[in-house]
Motif scaffolding. Structure first.
Motif, PDB file in Angstrom:
ATOM      1  N   MET A   1       0.802  -1.197   0.000  1.00  0.00           N
ATOM      2  CA  MET A   1       0.000   0.000   0.000  1.00  0.00           C
ATOM      3  C   MET A   1       0.829   1.236   0.000  1.00  0.00           C
ATOM      4  SD  MET A   1      -1.684   0.951   3.698  1.00  0.00           S
ATOM      5  CE  MET A   1      -0.597   0.787   5.062  1.00  0.00           C
ATOM      6  N   PRO A   2       0.687   1.961   1.112  1.00  0.00           N
ATOM      7  CA  PRO A   2       1.302   3.271   1.154  1.00  0.00           C
ATOM      8  C   PRO A   2       2.784   3.154   0.885  1.00  0.00           C
ATOM      9  CG  PRO A   2       0.041   2.825   3.121  1.00  0.00           C
ATOM     10  CD  PRO A   2      -0.086   1.656   2.239  1.00  0.00           C
ATOM     11  N   HIS A  90       2.488  -5.880  -2.173  1.00  0.00           N
ATOM     12  CA  HIS A  90       2.774  -4.543  -1.637  1.00  0.00           C
ATOM     13  C   HIS A  90       3.844  -4.632  -0.552  1.00  0.00           C
ATOM     14  CE1 HIS A  90      -1.311  -2.868  -2.849  1.00  0.00           C
ATOM     15  NE2 HIS A  90      -1.603  -4.146  -2.773  1.00  0.00           N
ATOM     16  N   HIS A 135      -6.869  -1.796  -1.832  1.00  0.00           N
ATOM     17  CA  HIS A 135      -5.413  -1.877  -1.667  1.00  0.00           C
ATOM     18  C   HIS A 135      -4.631  -1.359  -2.862  1.00  0.00           C
ATOM     19  CE1 HIS A 135      -4.937  -5.464  -4.320  1.00  0.00           C
ATOM     20  NE2 HIS A 135      -6.183  -5.672  -3.973  1.00  0.00           N
ATOM     21  N   GLU A 149       0.104  -7.426   1.705  1.00  0.00           N
ATOM     22  CA  GLU A 149       1.087  -6.455   2.194  1.00  0.00           C
ATOM     23  C   GLU A 149       2.255  -7.185   2.855  1.00  0.00           C
ATOM     24  OE1 GLU A 149       1.378  -3.211   2.129  1.00  0.00           O
ATOM     25  OE2 GLU A 149      -0.601  -2.431   1.588  1.00  0.00           O
ATOM     26  N   HIS A 192       2.280  -3.722  -6.727  1.00  0.00           N
ATOM     27  CA  HIS A 192       1.389  -2.557  -6.736  1.00  0.00           C
ATOM     28  C   HIS A 192       1.878  -1.546  -7.768  1.00  0.00           C
ATOM     29  CE1 HIS A 192      -0.744   0.754  -4.164  1.00  0.00           C
ATOM     30  NE2 HIS A 192      -1.234   0.646  -5.363  1.00  0.00           N
ATOM     31  N   HIS A 207       1.366   4.501  -6.899  1.00  0.00           N
ATOM     32  CA  HIS A 207       2.356   3.952  -5.955  1.00  0.00           C
ATOM     33  C   HIS A 207       3.432   3.129  -6.657  1.00  0.00           C
ATOM     34  CE1 HIS A 207      -0.095   4.464  -2.036  1.00  0.00           C
ATOM     35  NE2 HIS A 207      -0.120   5.527  -2.807  1.00  0.00           N
ATOM     36  N   ASP A 209       5.402   0.648  -4.845  1.00  0.00           N
ATOM     37  CA  ASP A 209       5.839  -0.477  -4.028  1.00  0.00           C
ATOM     38  C   ASP A 209       5.520  -1.801  -4.744  1.00  0.00           C
ATOM     39  OD1 ASP A 209       3.022   0.286  -3.438  1.00  0.00           O
ATOM     40  OD2 ASP A 209       3.074  -1.440  -2.099  1.00  0.00           O
TER      41      ASP A 209
HETATM   42 ZN    ZN Z   1       0.937  -0.803  -2.209  1.00  0.00          ZN
END
Ligand code: ZN
Length: 466
Positions: A1-2, A90, A135, A149, A192, A207, A209
Protein backbone atom coordinates in the motif's frame (compact mmCIF):
# COMPACT_ATOMS: atom_id res chain seq x y z
CA UNK A 1 0.00 0.00 0.00
CA UNK A 2 1.30 3.27 1.15
CA UNK A 3 4.71 3.96 -0.21
CA UNK A 4 4.53 7.69 0.07
CA UNK A 5 0.88 8.57 -0.11
CA UNK A 6 -2.40 7.22 1.17
CA UNK A 7 -4.16 4.57 -0.85
CA UNK A 8 -7.10 6.10 -2.61
CA UNK A 9 -10.17 4.12 -3.40
CA UNK A 10 -11.27 5.41 -6.74
CA UNK A 11 -14.96 5.73 -6.18
CA UNK A 12 -17.12 6.03 -9.26
CA UNK A 13 -18.52 9.20 -10.70
CA UNK A 14 -22.01 10.27 -9.90
CA UNK A 15 -23.46 10.91 -13.34
CA UNK A 16 -26.57 9.01 -14.26
CA UNK A 17 -26.74 6.93 -17.38
CA UNK A 18 -29.55 5.86 -19.65
CA UNK A 19 -31.44 2.59 -19.75
CA UNK A 20 -29.71 -0.64 -18.88
CA UNK A 21 -28.43 -2.80 -21.68
CA UNK A 22 -25.73 -4.58 -19.75
CA UNK A 23 -26.03 -7.80 -17.85
CA UNK A 24 -26.66 -7.33 -14.14
CA UNK A 25 -25.61 -9.93 -11.64
CA UNK A 26 -26.44 -9.76 -8.00
CA UNK A 27 -24.34 -10.74 -5.07
CA UNK A 28 -25.07 -13.46 -2.57
CA UNK A 29 -28.10 -13.74 -0.36
CA UNK A 30 -25.94 -13.39 2.74
CA UNK A 31 -25.07 -9.84 1.79
CA UNK A 32 -28.68 -8.99 1.03
CA UNK A 33 -29.79 -10.42 4.38
CA UNK A 34 -27.30 -8.25 6.25
CA UNK A 35 -28.51 -5.19 4.39
CA UNK A 36 -32.10 -5.55 5.49
CA UNK A 37 -31.59 -6.92 8.98
CA UNK A 38 -29.15 -4.50 10.54
CA UNK A 39 -28.09 -0.91 10.25
CA UNK A 40 -25.04 -0.41 12.47
CA UNK A 41 -22.25 1.87 11.28
CA UNK A 42 -19.65 -0.85 11.49
CA UNK A 43 -20.24 -4.48 10.55
CA UNK A 44 -18.36 -7.54 11.62
CA UNK A 45 -17.11 -9.71 8.73
CA UNK A 46 -19.40 -12.55 7.69
CA UNK A 47 -17.05 -15.25 8.92
CA UNK A 48 -14.56 -13.77 11.34
CA UNK A 49 -11.73 -15.63 12.92
CA UNK A 50 -11.17 -18.27 10.26
CA UNK A 51 -8.25 -17.30 8.05
CA UNK A 52 -8.05 -18.55 4.48
CA UNK A 53 -4.52 -19.91 4.45
CA UNK A 54 -2.69 -23.06 3.41
CA UNK A 55 -2.38 -25.75 6.05
CA UNK A 56 0.64 -25.32 8.28
CA UNK A 57 1.14 -21.61 7.67
CA UNK A 58 1.09 -19.45 10.82
CA UNK A 59 -2.00 -17.41 10.02
CA UNK A 60 -4.58 -15.39 11.96
CA UNK A 61 -7.62 -13.28 11.22
CA UNK A 62 -7.75 -9.71 12.54
CA UNK A 63 -10.63 -8.04 10.72
CA UNK A 64 -10.31 -4.74 8.95
CA UNK A 65 -13.10 -2.33 9.80
CA UNK A 66 -16.09 -2.40 7.51
CA UNK A 67 -17.73 1.00 7.58
CA UNK A 68 -19.54 3.59 5.52
CA UNK A 69 -16.25 5.29 4.64
CA UNK A 70 -14.95 1.89 3.80
CA UNK A 71 -11.77 -0.14 3.90
CA UNK A 72 -13.36 -2.76 1.67
CA UNK A 73 -16.58 -3.67 -0.12
CA UNK A 74 -18.52 -6.81 0.63
CA UNK A 75 -18.87 -9.15 -2.33
CA UNK A 76 -19.14 -12.82 -3.19
CA UNK A 77 -16.17 -13.27 -5.48
CA UNK A 78 -15.93 -15.07 -7.80
CA UNK A 79 -19.56 -16.32 -7.69
CA UNK A 80 -21.04 -12.84 -8.15
CA UNK A 81 -19.28 -12.33 -11.48
CA UNK A 82 -16.22 -10.56 -10.06
CA UNK A 83 -13.52 -13.00 -11.07
CA UNK A 84 -10.19 -12.81 -9.23
CA UNK A 85 -7.47 -12.50 -11.86
CA UNK A 86 -4.51 -11.00 -10.03
CA UNK A 87 -2.55 -11.10 -6.80
CA UNK A 88 -0.95 -7.75 -5.95
CA UNK A 89 2.24 -7.60 -3.87
CA UNK A 90 2.77 -4.54 -1.64
CA UNK A 91 5.06 -3.35 1.10
CA UNK A 92 3.58 -1.57 4.11
CA UNK A 93 5.97 1.31 4.88
CA UNK A 94 4.72 0.62 8.40
CA UNK A 95 5.25 -2.00 11.08
CA UNK A 96 3.13 -5.13 10.99
CA UNK A 97 1.12 -4.19 14.07
CA UNK A 98 0.60 -0.62 12.99
CA UNK A 99 -0.59 -1.77 9.58
CA UNK A 100 -3.22 -4.00 11.18
CA UNK A 101 -4.19 -1.08 13.39
CA UNK A 102 -4.68 1.15 10.34
CA UNK A 103 -6.87 -1.46 8.68
CA UNK A 104 -8.99 -1.63 11.84
CA UNK A 105 -9.63 2.11 11.61
CA UNK A 106 -13.00 2.59 9.85
CA UNK A 107 -11.82 5.93 8.45
CA UNK A 108 -8.58 4.65 6.90
CA UNK A 109 -10.03 4.03 3.44
CA UNK A 110 -7.60 1.22 2.76
CA UNK A 111 -6.93 -2.39 3.66
CA UNK A 112 -5.34 -5.44 2.09
CA UNK A 113 -6.51 -9.03 2.36
CA UNK A 114 -3.31 -10.20 4.04
CA UNK A 115 -0.23 -8.83 5.81
CA UNK A 116 3.04 -10.78 6.16
CA UNK A 117 5.47 -10.09 9.01
CA UNK A 118 9.13 -9.52 8.23
CA UNK A 119 10.78 -11.26 11.18
CA UNK A 120 9.16 -14.67 10.93
CA UNK A 121 6.70 -14.72 8.00
CA UNK A 122 3.65 -14.69 10.28
CA UNK A 123 0.49 -13.97 8.26
CA UNK A 124 -2.62 -12.04 9.29
CA UNK A 125 -5.70 -11.92 7.11
CA UNK A 126 -7.72 -8.71 7.43
CA UNK A 127 -10.31 -9.03 4.63
CA UNK A 128 -11.92 -12.19 3.29
CA UNK A 129 -10.95 -13.05 -0.28
CA UNK A 130 -14.60 -12.96 -1.40
CA UNK A 131 -14.61 -9.26 -0.45
CA UNK A 132 -12.94 -6.37 -2.26
CA UNK A 133 -10.19 -4.70 -0.25
CA UNK A 134 -9.09 -1.17 -1.15
CA UNK A 135 -5.41 -1.88 -1.67
CA UNK A 136 -4.43 -1.09 -5.25
CA UNK A 137 -5.58 2.55 -5.54
CA UNK A 138 -7.59 1.48 -8.60
CA UNK A 139 -11.12 0.21 -8.09
CA UNK A 140 -11.12 -2.01 -11.18
CA UNK A 141 -7.96 -3.74 -10.01
CA UNK A 142 -9.31 -3.97 -6.47
CA UNK A 143 -12.38 -5.71 -7.85
CA UNK A 144 -10.30 -8.35 -9.60
CA UNK A 145 -7.42 -8.92 -7.20
CA UNK A 146 -6.22 -10.08 -3.82
CA UNK A 147 -3.75 -7.75 -2.06
CA UNK A 148 -0.87 -8.97 0.13
CA UNK A 149 1.09 -6.46 2.19
CA UNK A 150 4.65 -7.17 3.30
CA UNK A 151 6.06 -5.45 6.36
CA UNK A 152 8.88 -3.28 5.13
CA UNK A 153 10.27 0.05 4.01
CA UNK A 154 11.15 -0.18 0.37
CA UNK A 155 14.22 2.05 0.34
CA UNK A 156 15.72 -0.18 3.04
CA UNK A 157 15.62 -3.08 0.63
CA UNK A 158 16.62 -6.61 1.51
CA UNK A 159 16.76 -5.94 5.25
CA UNK A 160 12.98 -6.27 5.50
CA UNK A 161 12.38 -8.91 2.85
CA UNK A 162 13.56 -11.93 4.82
CA UNK A 163 13.76 -15.62 3.90
CA UNK A 164 10.83 -16.33 6.22
CA UNK A 165 8.75 -13.59 4.61
CA UNK A 166 9.40 -14.76 1.04
CA UNK A 167 8.66 -18.35 1.98
CA UNK A 168 5.39 -17.58 3.78
CA UNK A 169 4.23 -15.22 1.07
CA UNK A 170 5.04 -17.70 -1.69
CA UNK A 171 3.09 -20.43 0.11
CA UNK A 172 0.13 -18.10 0.45
CA UNK A 173 0.30 -17.04 -3.21
CA UNK A 174 0.50 -20.66 -4.38
CA UNK A 175 -2.56 -21.50 -2.30
CA UNK A 176 -4.57 -18.52 -3.55
CA UNK A 177 -3.52 -19.02 -7.18
CA UNK A 178 -4.60 -22.65 -7.08
CA UNK A 179 -7.89 -21.80 -5.43
CA UNK A 180 -8.80 -19.02 -7.87
CA UNK A 181 -7.06 -20.38 -11.00
CA UNK A 182 -4.67 -17.45 -11.24
CA UNK A 183 -1.71 -18.11 -13.55
CA UNK A 184 1.65 -18.02 -11.76
CA UNK A 185 3.27 -15.56 -14.13
CA UNK A 186 4.29 -11.93 -13.88
CA UNK A 187 1.25 -10.76 -15.83
CA UNK A 188 -0.99 -12.00 -12.99
CA UNK A 189 1.25 -11.83 -9.90
CA UNK A 190 1.84 -8.07 -9.90
CA UNK A 191 3.58 -5.47 -7.81
CA UNK A 192 1.39 -2.56 -6.74
CA UNK A 193 3.79 -0.47 -8.84
CA UNK A 194 2.53 -2.30 -11.94
CA UNK A 195 -1.09 -1.27 -11.37
CA UNK A 196 -1.93 1.89 -13.33
CA UNK A 197 -3.97 4.78 -12.07
CA UNK A 198 -7.61 4.37 -13.13
CA UNK A 199 -7.72 8.07 -14.02
CA UNK A 200 -5.38 10.37 -15.96
CA UNK A 201 -5.14 12.71 -12.99
CA UNK A 202 -3.46 10.11 -10.79
CA UNK A 203 -1.21 8.61 -13.47
CA UNK A 204 1.97 10.37 -12.36
CA UNK A 205 1.62 9.70 -8.65
CA UNK A 206 0.58 6.06 -8.57
CA UNK A 207 2.36 3.95 -5.96
CA UNK A 208 5.70 2.30 -6.60
CA UNK A 209 5.84 -0.48 -4.03
CA UNK A 210 7.25 -3.07 -3.40
CA UNK A 211 10.01 -1.34 -5.35
CA UNK A 212 13.41 -2.24 -6.78
CA UNK A 213 14.56 -4.46 -3.93
CA UNK A 214 11.78 -7.02 -4.03
CA UNK A 215 13.38 -10.16 -5.47
CA UNK A 216 10.89 -11.37 -8.07
CA UNK A 217 13.42 -13.90 -9.32
CA UNK A 218 13.55 -15.57 -5.94
CA UNK A 219 9.83 -15.24 -5.31
CA UNK A 220 8.95 -17.03 -8.53
CA UNK A 221 11.50 -19.75 -7.82
CA UNK A 222 9.66 -20.30 -4.51
CA UNK A 223 6.37 -20.35 -6.41
CA UNK A 224 7.79 -23.21 -8.46
CA UNK A 225 7.69 -21.16 -11.68
CA UNK A 226 11.19 -19.69 -12.10
CA UNK A 227 11.20 -16.62 -14.33
CA UNK A 228 13.91 -18.11 -16.53
CA UNK A 229 12.05 -21.43 -16.87
CA UNK A 230 14.57 -24.11 -17.77
CA UNK A 231 16.75 -21.66 -19.67
CA UNK A 232 20.46 -21.32 -18.86
CA UNK A 233 21.60 -19.14 -15.96
CA UNK A 234 22.97 -15.68 -16.72
CA UNK A 235 26.50 -16.87 -16.08
CA UNK A 236 26.37 -19.49 -18.81
CA UNK A 237 27.16 -19.18 -22.50
CA UNK A 238 25.69 -16.39 -24.56
CA UNK A 239 22.38 -16.99 -26.29
CA UNK A 240 21.26 -15.62 -29.67
CA UNK A 241 19.21 -12.45 -29.40
CA UNK A 242 15.45 -12.75 -29.20
CA UNK A 243 13.99 -12.28 -32.72
CA UNK A 244 12.13 -9.12 -33.75
CA UNK A 245 9.22 -8.96 -33.25
CA UNK A 246 8.59 -11.46 -30.49
CA UNK A 247 7.84 -11.53 -26.78
CA UNK A 248 10.83 -11.09 -24.51
CA UNK A 249 10.93 -11.56 -20.72
CA UNK A 250 13.42 -9.56 -18.64
CA UNK A 251 15.36 -11.74 -16.20
CA UNK A 252 18.10 -9.67 -14.53
CA UNK A 253 19.98 -11.79 -11.94
CA UNK A 254 18.90 -10.08 -8.71
CA UNK A 255 22.04 -10.32 -6.58
CA UNK A 256 24.39 -9.21 -9.35
CA UNK A 257 22.05 -6.48 -10.60
CA UNK A 258 23.10 -3.48 -8.50
CA UNK A 259 21.71 -0.45 -10.35
CA UNK A 260 22.11 3.22 -9.47
CA UNK A 261 19.18 4.34 -7.30
CA UNK A 262 18.73 7.41 -5.17
CA UNK A 263 16.21 8.82 -2.76
CA UNK A 264 15.13 12.44 -2.81
CA UNK A 265 13.48 14.04 0.20
CA UNK A 266 12.53 17.70 -0.21
CA UNK A 267 14.87 18.10 -3.19
CA UNK A 268 17.80 16.66 -1.24
CA UNK A 269 18.97 13.49 -2.96
CA UNK A 270 21.20 10.73 -1.65
CA UNK A 271 22.43 7.58 -3.35
CA UNK A 272 21.00 4.39 -1.92
CA UNK A 273 23.57 1.76 -0.92
CA UNK A 274 24.56 -0.57 -3.77
CA UNK A 275 22.63 -3.83 -3.55
CA UNK A 276 20.83 -6.35 -5.75
CA UNK A 277 17.74 -5.05 -7.56
CA UNK A 278 15.05 -6.01 -10.05
CA UNK A 279 15.56 -2.91 -12.24
CA UNK A 280 16.33 -2.79 -15.97
CA UNK A 281 16.96 0.81 -17.05
CA UNK A 282 15.68 1.83 -20.45
CA UNK A 283 17.25 4.50 -22.67
CA UNK A 284 16.16 6.53 -25.66
CA UNK A 285 19.00 5.25 -27.88
CA UNK A 286 21.43 2.30 -27.91
CA UNK A 287 24.17 4.10 -25.99
CA UNK A 288 25.17 4.14 -22.30
CA UNK A 289 25.09 7.94 -22.24
CA UNK A 290 21.68 8.27 -23.92
CA UNK A 291 18.95 9.79 -21.71
CA UNK A 292 16.68 7.51 -19.73
CA UNK A 293 13.17 7.12 -21.15
CA UNK A 294 10.77 9.77 -19.88
CA UNK A 295 7.11 9.36 -19.05
CA UNK A 296 4.47 11.99 -19.86
CA UNK A 297 2.63 11.37 -16.57
CA UNK A 298 5.74 11.53 -14.36
CA UNK A 299 7.56 14.21 -16.38
CA UNK A 300 4.90 16.29 -18.15
CA UNK A 301 7.60 18.77 -19.19
CA UNK A 302 9.16 16.12 -21.42
CA UNK A 303 12.30 15.69 -19.34
CA UNK A 304 13.95 12.26 -19.17
CA UNK A 305 13.47 9.64 -16.48
CA UNK A 306 15.80 9.56 -13.50
CA UNK A 307 17.34 7.03 -11.13
CA UNK A 308 15.23 8.29 -8.23
CA UNK A 309 13.62 5.32 -6.49
CA UNK A 310 10.11 6.73 -6.93
CA UNK A 311 10.58 7.52 -10.63
CA UNK A 312 9.31 4.52 -12.55
CA UNK A 313 9.55 6.19 -15.99
CA UNK A 314 12.57 4.27 -17.27
CA UNK A 315 12.47 1.18 -15.09
CA UNK A 316 11.36 -2.16 -16.43
CA UNK A 317 11.09 -4.82 -13.73
CA UNK A 318 12.29 -8.42 -13.52
CA UNK A 319 9.78 -10.81 -15.01
CA UNK A 320 7.99 -8.24 -17.13
CA UNK A 321 7.52 -9.11 -20.80
CA UNK A 322 7.51 -6.82 -23.82
CA UNK A 323 7.68 -7.07 -27.59
CA UNK A 324 11.10 -6.65 -29.21
CA UNK A 325 11.45 -3.77 -31.63
CA UNK A 326 15.09 -3.87 -32.77
CA UNK A 327 18.68 -4.77 -32.10
CA UNK A 328 21.84 -2.69 -32.44
CA UNK A 329 25.13 -4.26 -31.41
CA UNK A 330 24.77 -5.29 -27.78
CA UNK A 331 21.54 -3.33 -27.38
CA UNK A 332 17.96 -4.57 -27.64
CA UNK A 333 14.94 -2.33 -28.17
CA UNK A 334 11.41 -2.97 -26.89
CA UNK A 335 8.14 -1.06 -27.27
CA UNK A 336 7.53 0.61 -23.90
CA UNK A 337 4.94 3.21 -22.97
CA UNK A 338 4.43 4.36 -26.56
CA UNK A 339 8.17 4.72 -27.15
CA UNK A 340 11.17 2.81 -28.40
CA UNK A 341 13.27 1.84 -25.36
CA UNK A 342 16.77 0.36 -25.35
CA UNK A 343 18.68 -1.76 -22.85
CA UNK A 344 22.15 -3.23 -23.13
CA UNK A 345 22.13 -6.99 -23.29
CA UNK A 346 25.44 -8.50 -24.29
CA UNK A 347 25.02 -12.20 -24.99
CA UNK A 348 21.22 -12.18 -24.69
CA UNK A 349 21.34 -12.90 -20.94
CA UNK A 350 18.99 -10.19 -19.74
CA UNK A 351 16.14 -10.65 -22.20
CA UNK A 352 15.02 -14.20 -22.95
CA UNK A 353 12.22 -15.58 -25.15
CA UNK A 354 8.96 -14.91 -23.37
CA UNK A 355 7.17 -18.14 -24.16
CA UNK A 356 3.45 -18.13 -24.81
CA UNK A 357 1.81 -15.39 -22.76
CA UNK A 358 -0.61 -13.98 -25.33
CA UNK A 359 -0.80 -12.44 -28.79
CA UNK A 360 1.24 -9.47 -29.98
CA UNK A 361 -1.17 -6.57 -30.53
CA UNK A 362 -0.78 -3.54 -32.75
CA UNK A 363 -3.12 -0.68 -33.71
CA UNK A 364 -5.53 -1.64 -36.47
CA UNK A 365 -4.85 -0.26 -39.95
CA UNK A 366 -6.21 3.25 -40.32
CA UNK A 367 -5.45 4.31 -36.73
CA UNK A 368 -2.56 6.75 -36.46
CA UNK A 369 -2.51 6.18 -32.72
CA UNK A 370 -4.81 4.66 -30.09
CA UNK A 371 -5.63 5.52 -26.44
CA UNK A 372 -4.84 3.43 -23.39
CA UNK A 373 -6.89 3.14 -20.20
CA UNK A 374 -6.23 2.43 -16.54
CA UNK A 375 -9.35 0.31 -16.07
CA UNK A 376 -11.84 -1.73 -18.12
CA UNK A 377 -15.24 -0.27 -17.26
CA UNK A 378 -18.40 -0.70 -19.36
CA UNK A 379 -19.76 1.87 -21.78
CA UNK A 380 -22.24 4.34 -20.21
CA UNK A 381 -25.24 2.74 -21.94
CA UNK A 382 -24.65 -0.54 -20.10
CA UNK A 383 -25.51 0.95 -16.70
CA UNK A 384 -29.08 0.81 -15.42
CA UNK A 385 -30.62 4.04 -14.19
CA UNK A 386 -30.06 2.95 -10.60
CA UNK A 387 -26.28 2.79 -10.97
CA UNK A 388 -24.13 5.83 -11.73
CA UNK A 389 -21.94 5.31 -14.79
CA UNK A 390 -18.23 5.40 -14.09
CA UNK A 391 -16.24 7.60 -16.44
CA UNK A 392 -13.37 6.01 -18.29
CA UNK A 393 -10.94 8.68 -19.48
CA UNK A 394 -7.77 7.72 -21.37
CA UNK A 395 -4.41 7.88 -19.61
CA UNK A 396 -1.88 10.46 -20.90
CA UNK A 397 -0.35 8.02 -23.39
CA UNK A 398 -0.98 6.96 -26.98
CA UNK A 399 0.19 3.91 -28.89
CA UNK A 400 1.29 5.02 -32.38
CA UNK A 401 0.63 2.88 -35.44
CA UNK A 402 3.32 0.25 -35.91
CA UNK A 403 4.10 -0.35 -32.24
CA UNK A 404 3.45 -3.78 -30.77
CA UNK A 405 2.50 -4.85 -27.21
CA UNK A 406 1.88 -8.13 -25.45
CA UNK A 407 -1.83 -8.86 -25.05
CA UNK A 408 -2.57 -10.70 -21.79
CA UNK A 409 -6.35 -11.23 -21.76
CA UNK A 410 -9.46 -9.92 -23.48
CA UNK A 411 -12.63 -9.31 -21.47
CA UNK A 412 -15.75 -7.18 -21.59
CA UNK A 413 -15.74 -4.03 -19.51
CA UNK A 414 -17.25 -4.66 -16.08
CA UNK A 415 -18.07 -2.63 -13.00
CA UNK A 416 -19.09 -3.80 -9.53
CA UNK A 417 -21.59 -1.47 -7.92
CA UNK A 418 -21.18 -1.63 -4.15
CA UNK A 419 -22.37 0.66 -1.44
CA UNK A 420 -22.25 0.23 2.30
CA UNK A 421 -24.39 -2.71 3.39
CA UNK A 422 -26.15 -0.52 5.91
CA UNK A 423 -27.73 1.63 3.21
CA UNK A 424 -30.85 0.84 1.29
CA UNK A 425 -29.43 1.28 -2.20
CA UNK A 426 -31.21 -0.16 -5.24
CA UNK A 427 -29.10 -2.69 -7.16
CA UNK A 428 -26.46 -2.64 -4.43
CA UNK A 429 -23.86 -5.38 -4.96
CA UNK A 430 -24.40 -5.99 -8.64
CA UNK A 431 -22.05 -6.30 -11.58
CA UNK A 432 -22.62 -4.25 -14.74
CA UNK A 433 -21.11 -5.89 -17.81
CA UNK A 434 -20.78 -3.97 -21.07
CA UNK A 435 -20.56 -4.79 -24.75
CA UNK A 436 -17.26 -2.99 -25.16
CA UNK A 437 -14.26 -5.32 -24.85
CA UNK A 438 -10.76 -4.56 -23.63
CA UNK A 439 -7.36 -6.15 -23.91
CA UNK A 440 -5.12 -6.03 -20.86
CA UNK A 441 -1.62 -5.34 -22.18
CA UNK A 442 1.91 -5.11 -20.85
CA UNK A 443 2.57 -1.43 -21.60
CA UNK A 444 5.28 0.30 -19.57
CA UNK A 445 6.24 -0.11 -15.91
CA UNK A 446 2.50 -0.72 -15.50
CA UNK A 447 -0.18 -2.85 -17.17
CA UNK A 448 -3.00 -1.01 -18.95
CA UNK A 449 -5.98 -1.63 -21.25
CA UNK A 450 -6.79 -0.92 -24.87
CA UNK A 451 -10.17 -1.11 -26.60
CA UNK A 452 -10.29 -4.41 -28.48
CA UNK A 453 -11.69 -2.57 -31.54
CA UNK A 454 -8.51 -0.51 -31.72
CA UNK A 455 -6.06 -3.42 -32.06
CA UNK A 456 -5.36 -6.53 -34.05
CA UNK A 457 -2.97 -9.42 -33.51
CA UNK A 458 0.17 -9.25 -35.58
CA UNK A 459 -0.26 -11.02 -38.93
CA UNK A 460 0.88 -14.56 -38.46
CA UNK A 461 -0.88 -14.36 -35.17
CA UNK A 462 1.00 -15.79 -32.34
CA UNK A 463 4.44 -15.90 -30.92
CA UNK A 464 5.98 -19.29 -31.63
CA UNK A 465 7.61 -20.58 -28.45
CA UNK A 466 11.22 -21.65 -28.82
ZN1 ZN B 1 0.94 -0.80 -2.21
Amino acid sequence: MPSSARVVHDRPGRSRSGAARGRIRRACAVVAAIAVSALPLVFAPTNPGVPECPTGLACHFVPAAYAADGNYDTADRPHDGNDIRYIVIHDTEETYDRTLGLFANPRKGAAAHYVVRSSDGDVTQAVRTEDIAYHAGNYWYNTHSIGIEHEGVLVDGARWYTDAMYESSARLVRYLAARYHIPLDREHILGHEEVPSATPKGAGTAHYDPGPYWDWDRFFALLGEPLRGDRPSPASAAAPPVPVPSVLTLVPPFDANAQPLRQCVRARCTDLPAQGSNVVYLRTAPAADAPLIGDPAVHPDGSPGTTEVSDWSAKAVAGQSFVTAGRSGEWTAIWFGGRLAWFRDPGGRLGVPGGWLGPMLTPRPGRTSIPVYGAAYPEAAAYPGTIPATDLAPLPYRIPAGQVYLGVAENPGAYYFARFDGTDTPDNHSVVTGQRRFWAISFNHRRVFVDARDVQALPGGRFAPD
